[in-house]
Scaffold this active site. Structure first.
Site, PDB file in Angstrom:
ATOM      1  N   ASP A   9       0.847  -1.197   0.000  1.00  0.00           N
ATOM      2  CA  ASP A   9       0.000   0.000   0.000  1.00  0.00           C
ATOM      3  C   ASP A   9       0.880   1.245   0.000  1.00  0.00           C
ATOM      4  O   ASP A   9       1.044   1.902   1.036  1.00  0.00           O
ATOM      5  CB  ASP A   9      -0.920   0.002   1.234  1.00  0.00           C
ATOM      6  CG  ASP A   9      -1.910  -1.144   1.209  1.00  0.00           C
ATOM      7  OD1 ASP A   9      -2.257  -1.617   0.106  1.00  0.00           O
ATOM      8  OD2 ASP A   9      -2.355  -1.561   2.294  1.00  0.00           O
ATOM      9  N   LYS A  31       0.813  -8.244  -1.629  1.00  0.00           N
ATOM     10  CA  LYS A  31      -0.602  -7.919  -1.862  1.00  0.00           C
ATOM     11  C   LYS A  31      -0.706  -6.674  -2.733  1.00  0.00           C
ATOM     12  O   LYS A  31      -0.212  -5.604  -2.386  1.00  0.00           O
ATOM     13  CB  LYS A  31      -1.334  -7.679  -0.538  1.00  0.00           C
ATOM     14  CG  LYS A  31      -2.823  -7.423  -0.746  1.00  0.00           C
ATOM     15  CD  LYS A  31      -3.571  -7.396   0.564  1.00  0.00           C
ATOM     16  CE  LYS A  31      -3.616  -6.035   1.192  1.00  0.00           C
ATOM     17  NZ  LYS A  31      -4.458  -5.073   0.468  1.00  0.00           N
ATOM     18  N   ASP A  58      -5.870  -8.009  -4.241  1.00  0.00           N
ATOM     19  CA  ASP A  58      -6.917  -7.640  -3.275  1.00  0.00           C
ATOM     20  C   ASP A  58      -7.882  -6.682  -3.982  1.00  0.00           C
ATOM     21  O   ASP A  58      -7.940  -5.500  -3.685  1.00  0.00           O
ATOM     22  CB  ASP A  58      -6.245  -6.986  -2.067  1.00  0.00           C
ATOM     23  CG  ASP A  58      -7.200  -6.699  -0.929  1.00  0.00           C
ATOM     24  OD1 ASP A  58      -8.317  -7.256  -0.914  1.00  0.00           O
ATOM     25  OD2 ASP A  58      -6.827  -5.905  -0.036  1.00  0.00           O
ATOM     26  N   LYS A  60     -11.202  -6.964  -4.187  1.00  0.00           N
ATOM     27  CA  LYS A  60     -12.481  -6.828  -3.462  1.00  0.00           C
ATOM     28  C   LYS A  60     -13.632  -6.578  -4.445  1.00  0.00           C
ATOM     29  O   LYS A  60     -14.380  -5.605  -4.327  1.00  0.00           O
ATOM     30  CB  LYS A  60     -12.425  -5.703  -2.441  1.00  0.00           C
ATOM     31  CG  LYS A  60     -11.477  -5.965  -1.295  1.00  0.00           C
ATOM     32  CD  LYS A  60     -11.780  -5.048  -0.126  1.00  0.00           C
ATOM     33  CE  LYS A  60     -10.841  -5.257   1.025  1.00  0.00           C
ATOM     34  NZ  LYS A  60      -9.468  -4.808   0.748  1.00  0.00           N
ATOM     35  N   HIS A  62     -17.121  -6.630  -6.257  1.00  0.00           N
ATOM     36  CA  HIS A  62     -18.511  -6.682  -5.783  1.00  0.00           C
ATOM     37  C   HIS A  62     -19.375  -6.033  -6.862  1.00  0.00           C
ATOM     38  O   HIS A  62     -19.446  -4.806  -6.955  1.00  0.00           O
ATOM     39  CB  HIS A  62     -18.623  -5.918  -4.447  1.00  0.00           C
ATOM     40  CG  HIS A  62     -19.967  -6.025  -3.802  1.00  0.00           C
ATOM     41  ND1 HIS A  62     -20.206  -5.578  -2.520  1.00  0.00           N
ATOM     42  CD2 HIS A  62     -21.135  -6.529  -4.230  1.00  0.00           C
ATOM     43  CE1 HIS A  62     -21.464  -5.800  -2.202  1.00  0.00           C
ATOM     44  NE2 HIS A  62     -22.062  -6.370  -3.236  1.00  0.00           N
ATOM     45  N   ASP A  63     -19.984  -6.858  -7.714  1.00  0.00           N
ATOM     46  CA  ASP A  63     -20.792  -6.329  -8.825  1.00  0.00           C
ATOM     47  C   ASP A  63     -21.706  -7.463  -9.284  1.00  0.00           C
ATOM     48  O   ASP A  63     -21.757  -8.521  -8.647  1.00  0.00           O
ATOM     49  CB  ASP A  63     -19.852  -5.840  -9.950  1.00  0.00           C
ATOM     50  CG  ASP A  63     -20.478  -4.734 -10.808  1.00  0.00           C
ATOM     51  OD1 ASP A  63     -21.689  -4.820 -11.090  1.00  0.00           O
ATOM     52  OD2 ASP A  63     -19.762  -3.811 -11.203  1.00  0.00           O
ATOM     53  N   ILE A  64     -22.394  -7.307 -10.387  1.00  0.00           N
ATOM     54  CA  ILE A  64     -23.232  -8.407 -10.867  1.00  0.00           C
ATOM     55  C   ILE A  64     -22.328  -9.564 -11.323  1.00  0.00           C
ATOM     56  O   ILE A  64     -21.162  -9.343 -11.680  1.00  0.00           O
ATOM     57  CB  ILE A  64     -24.192  -7.955 -11.996  1.00  0.00           C
ATOM     58  CG1 ILE A  64     -23.410  -7.376 -13.178  1.00  0.00           C
ATOM     59  CG2 ILE A  64     -25.203  -6.940 -11.477  1.00  0.00           C
ATOM     60  CD1 ILE A  64     -24.279  -7.101 -14.404  1.00  0.00           C
ATOM     61  N   PRO A  65     -22.861 -10.816 -11.287  1.00  0.00           N
ATOM     62  CA  PRO A  65     -21.998 -11.971 -11.557  1.00  0.00           C
ATOM     63  C   PRO A  65     -21.206 -11.884 -12.873  1.00  0.00           C
ATOM     64  O   PRO A  65     -20.015 -12.170 -12.905  1.00  0.00           O
ATOM     65  CB  PRO A  65     -22.992 -13.146 -11.576  1.00  0.00           C
ATOM     66  CG  PRO A  65     -24.111 -12.708 -10.677  1.00  0.00           C
ATOM     67  CD  PRO A  65     -24.232 -11.223 -10.891  1.00  0.00           C
ATOM     68  N   THR A  67     -20.145  -9.323 -14.620  1.00  0.00           N
ATOM     69  CA  THR A  67     -19.061  -8.327 -14.562  1.00  0.00           C
ATOM     70  C   THR A  67     -17.908  -8.834 -13.704  1.00  0.00           C
ATOM     71  O   THR A  67     -16.734  -8.665 -14.047  1.00  0.00           O
ATOM     72  CB  THR A  67     -19.611  -6.994 -14.002  1.00  0.00           C
ATOM     73  OG1 THR A  67     -20.687  -6.590 -14.858  1.00  0.00           O
ATOM     74  CG2 THR A  67     -18.562  -5.915 -13.956  1.00  0.00           C
ATOM     75  N   THR A 122     -12.044  -5.650   8.565  1.00  0.00           N
ATOM     76  CA  THR A 122     -11.473  -5.587   9.922  1.00  0.00           C
ATOM     77  C   THR A 122     -11.479  -4.157  10.468  1.00  0.00           C
ATOM     78  O   THR A 122     -11.167  -3.935  11.637  1.00  0.00           O
ATOM     79  CB  THR A 122     -10.038  -6.155   9.923  1.00  0.00           C
ATOM     80  OG1 THR A 122      -9.386  -5.746   8.728  1.00  0.00           O
ATOM     81  CG2 THR A 122     -10.054  -7.667   9.974  1.00  0.00           C
ATOM     82  N   ARG A 183      -1.284  -6.783  14.079  1.00  0.00           N
ATOM     83  CA  ARG A 183      -0.457  -5.734  14.661  1.00  0.00           C
ATOM     84  C   ARG A 183       0.519  -6.323  15.678  1.00  0.00           C
ATOM     85  O   ARG A 183       0.093  -6.850  16.713  1.00  0.00           O
ATOM     86  CB  ARG A 183      -1.333  -4.681  15.387  1.00  0.00           C
ATOM     87  CG  ARG A 183      -2.152  -3.816  14.440  1.00  0.00           C
ATOM     88  CD  ARG A 183      -1.234  -2.927  13.609  1.00  0.00           C
ATOM     89  NE  ARG A 183      -1.962  -2.086  12.656  1.00  0.00           N
ATOM     90  CZ  ARG A 183      -2.183  -2.407  11.375  1.00  0.00           C
ATOM     91  NH1 ARG A 183      -1.768  -3.554  10.886  1.00  0.00           N
ATOM     92  NH2 ARG A 183      -2.795  -1.565  10.586  1.00  0.00           N
ATOM     93  N   ARG A 213       1.021  -1.523   7.051  1.00  0.00           N
ATOM     94  CA  ARG A 213       1.775  -0.425   7.653  1.00  0.00           C
ATOM     95  C   ARG A 213       2.851  -0.811   8.661  1.00  0.00           C
ATOM     96  O   ARG A 213       3.919  -0.185   8.656  1.00  0.00           O
ATOM     97  CB  ARG A 213       0.786   0.595   8.257  1.00  0.00           C
ATOM     98  CG  ARG A 213       0.050   1.365   7.162  1.00  0.00           C
ATOM     99  CD  ARG A 213      -1.221   2.017   7.648  1.00  0.00           C
ATOM    100  NE  ARG A 213      -2.265   1.032   7.914  1.00  0.00           N
ATOM    101  CZ  ARG A 213      -3.499   1.335   8.283  1.00  0.00           C
ATOM    102  NH1 ARG A 213      -3.839   2.610   8.449  1.00  0.00           N
ATOM    103  NH2 ARG A 213      -4.395   0.376   8.480  1.00  0.00           N
TER     104      ARG A 213
HETATM  105  O1  C5P Z   1      -1.692  -1.467   7.007  1.00  0.00           O
HETATM  106  P1  C5P Z   1      -2.549  -2.665   7.381  1.00  0.00           P
HETATM  107  O2  C5P Z   1      -1.736  -3.789   8.003  1.00  0.00           O
HETATM  108  O3  C5P Z   1      -3.760  -2.271   8.187  1.00  0.00           O
HETATM  109  O4  C5P Z   1      -3.046  -3.213   5.970  1.00  0.00           O
HETATM  110  C1  C5P Z   1      -4.055  -4.181   5.862  1.00  0.00           C
HETATM  111  C2  C5P Z   1      -4.356  -4.404   4.422  1.00  0.00           C
HETATM  112  O5  C5P Z   1      -5.353  -5.427   4.321  1.00  0.00           O
HETATM  113  C3  C5P Z   1      -4.900  -3.186   3.698  1.00  0.00           C
HETATM  114  O6  C5P Z   1      -4.339  -3.217   2.393  1.00  0.00           O
HETATM  115  C4  C5P Z   1      -6.400  -3.402   3.603  1.00  0.00           C
HETATM  116  O7  C5P Z   1      -6.927  -2.905   2.403  1.00  0.00           O
HETATM  117  C5  C5P Z   1      -6.489  -4.933   3.604  1.00  0.00           C
HETATM  118  N1  C5P Z   1      -7.723  -5.497   4.154  1.00  0.00           N
HETATM  119  C6  C5P Z   1      -8.183  -5.213   5.422  1.00  0.00           C
HETATM  120  N2  C5P Z   1      -9.355  -5.763   5.889  1.00  0.00           N
HETATM  121  C7  C5P Z   1     -10.057  -6.605   5.116  1.00  0.00           C
HETATM  122  C8  C5P Z   1      -9.594  -6.912   3.823  1.00  0.00           C
HETATM  123  C9  C5P Z   1      -8.402  -6.351   3.379  1.00  0.00           C
HETATM  124  O8  C5P Z   1      -7.524  -4.480   6.150  1.00  0.00           O
HETATM  125  N3  C5P Z   1     -11.136  -7.202   5.600  1.00  0.00           N
END
Ligand code: C5P
Length: 239
Positions: A9, A31, A58, A60, A62-65, A67, A122, A183, A213
């Site tokens: 990121d 990722k 990643d 993510k 989310h749209d019609i099947p 697409t 999360t 973390r 991060r």
């Molecule tokens: O910096 P951090 O460790 O919080 O990064 C978590 C990564 O996981 C981010 O890229 C975020 O988009 C992704 N993510 C998330 N929660 C989800 C799915 C993906 O934090 N449920």
């Protein structure tokens, strides 16, 4: 053995490439999330493929099947180990994703990437779900969405490490869990609300740990990633 996924990121391709070079020898999965996917897609895919690293898209979706199926076909490439969709897109959408991944991979002579379904982000705590009109706490919602994901043929779900034990007991060890919100103790939570340390996530049985991060913003990302891997391995020996 749980695997570490490092979230690239960062705002530009130069920084992402520097991180890949720095972490390459640790054999982590990278990722490619929205920041890199929308910001510098061709460079990030080409670089990962040139360096022969595995990556998780990643997206993510989310749209019609139809697409979502078409988007998955565009994302199946060498090196794409995992691609994800939102479970809230529903069972037909998830099925379309799984079918598209396997069709496109066989056309290209590749092994099909795993399709994972995002359950509840999360960054959401119980109060945020009520605001969205979802009844019950994160655990109940995650379990319900995971059942749909499993029935659609997804390899597993993205969830918080807090939900892993229950999911493994309901759906079995082979249904995989990928957990962001990791973390190391003492590090900042940022916008993540349902967090766990690497050791606790491994003990709970998570298969993939996503860390952004705490590695990308560390003064020395290589040392930060190595410390997390050491913690994961030490705890895997005790599981
Ligand atoms: O910096 P951090 O460790 O919080 O990064 C978590 C990564 O996981 C981010 O890229 C975020 O988009 C992704 N993510 C998330 N929660 C989800 C799915 C993906 O934090 N449920």
């Amino acid at each position: 053995m749980a695997q570490l996924i490092v979230a690239l990121d960062v705002p530009n391709a130069d920084e992402a490439e520097r991180l890949i070079d720095e972490l390459y020898e640790l054999d982590v999965i990278f990722k490619i999330g929205m920041e890199s996917l929308y910001g510098y897609p061709e460079r990030i895919f080409s670089y990962c493929e040139a360096r022969d690293v595995r990556y998780f898209v990643d997206a993510k979706l989310h749209d019609i099947p139809r697409t979502v199926g078409a988007a998955i076909k565009a994302l199946v490439r060498p090196g794409a180990h995992i691609i994800n969709v939102h479970a809230l897109g529903g069972i037909e959408m998830m099925r379309a994703a799984v079918e598209a991944a396997s069709e496109r991979a066989s056309e290209l002579g590749l092994s099909a990437p795993h399709i994972f379904a995002v359950t509840i982000l999360t960054s959401h705590a119980a109060a945020d779900l009520g605001e969205l009109g979802l009844q019950g706490g994160p655990g109940e919602n995650v379990t319900r969405l995971a059942a749909l994901a499993r029935d659609s043929g997804c390899a597993g779900v993205v969830c918080s490490a807090h939900e892993v034990r229950d999911l493994k007991s309901f759906f079995g060890e082979d249904f995989l869990t990928l957990t962001p919100g990791i973390r190391p103790s003492g590090s900042a939570h940022g916008d993540q609300k349902r967090v766990m340390t690497p050791a606790m996530a491994v003990e709970a049985g998570a298969d993939y740990l996503v860390v952004g991060r705490p590695i990308t913003e560390a003064p020395n990302p290589f040392e930060a990633a190595r410390a997390i891997l050491d913690e994961m391995h030490a705890h895997a020996d005790h599981v």
